[in-house]
Scaffold this motif. Structure first.
Motif, PDB file in Angstrom:
ATOM      1  N   UNK A  73       0.852  -1.167   0.000  1.00  0.00           N
ATOM      2  CA  UNK A  73       0.000   0.000   0.000  1.00  0.00           C
ATOM      3  C   UNK A  73       0.905   1.239   0.000  1.00  0.00           C
ATOM      4  N   UNK A  74       0.485   2.264  -0.711  1.00  0.00           N
ATOM      5  CA  UNK A  74       1.259   3.497  -0.820  1.00  0.00           C
ATOM      6  C   UNK A  74       0.376   4.710  -0.564  1.00  0.00           C
ATOM      7  N   UNK A  75       1.005   5.749  -0.035  1.00  0.00           N
ATOM      8  CA  UNK A  75       0.322   7.037   0.168  1.00  0.00           C
ATOM      9  C   UNK A  75       0.962   8.070  -0.748  1.00  0.00           C
ATOM     10  N   UNK A  76       0.149   8.931  -1.295  1.00  0.00           N
ATOM     11  CA  UNK A  76       0.602  10.069  -2.082  1.00  0.00           C
ATOM     12  C   UNK A  76       0.166  11.305  -1.309  1.00  0.00           C
ATOM     13  N   UNK A 114      -8.066   1.776 -11.305  1.00  0.00           N
ATOM     14  CA  UNK A 114      -7.959   0.616 -10.420  1.00  0.00           C
ATOM     15  C   UNK A 114      -6.844   0.807  -9.396  1.00  0.00           C
ATOM     16  N   UNK A 115      -7.109   0.383  -8.183  1.00  0.00           N
ATOM     17  CA  UNK A 115      -6.099   0.420  -7.140  1.00  0.00           C
ATOM     18  C   UNK A 115      -6.141   1.632  -6.244  1.00  0.00           C
ATOM     19  N   UNK A 116      -6.906   2.663  -6.623  1.00  0.00           N
ATOM     20  CA  UNK A 116      -7.054   3.818  -5.735  1.00  0.00           C
ATOM     21  C   UNK A 116      -8.047   3.428  -4.652  1.00  0.00           C
ATOM     22  N   UNK A 153      -3.309   0.858  -3.644  1.00  0.00           N
ATOM     23  CA  UNK A 153      -2.767  -0.480  -3.432  1.00  0.00           C
ATOM     24  C   UNK A 153      -1.295  -0.571  -3.824  1.00  0.00           C
ATOM     25  N   UNK A 154      -0.906   0.138  -4.883  1.00  0.00           N
ATOM     26  CA  UNK A 154       0.463   0.057  -5.392  1.00  0.00           C
ATOM     27  C   UNK A 154       0.951   1.452  -5.782  1.00  0.00           C
ATOM     28  N   UNK A 155       2.255   1.565  -5.917  1.00  0.00           N
ATOM     29  CA  UNK A 155       2.816   2.826  -6.393  1.00  0.00           C
ATOM     30  C   UNK A 155       2.386   3.078  -7.837  1.00  0.00           C
ATOM     31  N   UNK A 161       2.142   0.673   8.267  1.00  0.00           N
ATOM     32  CA  UNK A 161       1.036  -0.007   8.952  1.00  0.00           C
ATOM     33  C   UNK A 161      -0.259   0.700   8.625  1.00  0.00           C
ATOM     34  N   UNK A 162      -1.334  -0.040   8.759  1.00  0.00           N
ATOM     35  CA  UNK A 162      -2.673   0.483   8.532  1.00  0.00           C
ATOM     36  C   UNK A 162      -3.529   0.062   9.720  1.00  0.00           C
TER      37      UNK A 162
END
Length: 111
Positions: free
Chosen positions: A1-4, A36-38, A58-60, A97-98
């Motif tokens: 998982x990634x954060x922007x 997809x993935x957001x 979900x991904x970079x 972590x989430x």
């Protein structure tokens, strides 16, 4: 998982914020709705209009797809690019972590 994370460090006027809100509702949200993935995003805004947007994907690669979808949009009639200067800083960061109501989930070691 990634954060922007997009930082808007400078205060923004009511006119600028109205332009941002219009762009988000009418151009940006529709553009990213099908990416997809957001997973989610949060907009944090101080009283002076500064703040940040945090997107979770979900991904970079999904974050890159979101960016591409937004940049592919054309301004709508009446949108003034001078009122939409963009963020001061942008960074993609792995989520370590989430935590939600069901528990805490380790996401793995950042690479």
């Amino acid at each position: 998982m990634y954060a922007n994370i997009l930082w808007f460090d400078q205060p923004r006027t009511a006119t600028e914020l109205a332009a941002v809100d219009f762009a988000r509702a009418n151009r940006i949200n529709p553009a990213v709705a099908e990416v997809p993935g957001l997973l989610d995003y949060y907009e944090l805004r101080r009283a002076d209009g500064s703040g940040m947007v945090i997107g979770i994907a979900e991904t970079e690669e999904a974050l890159h797809a979101v960016r591409a979808a937004v940049l592919a949009t054309e301004l709508l009639p009446g949108e003034d690019p001078a009122l939409l200067p963009g963020p001061d800083r942008v960074e993609n960061i792995p989520v370590l972590t989430h935590h939600d109501r069901d528990g805490i989930y380790a996401m793995g070691t950042p690479s």
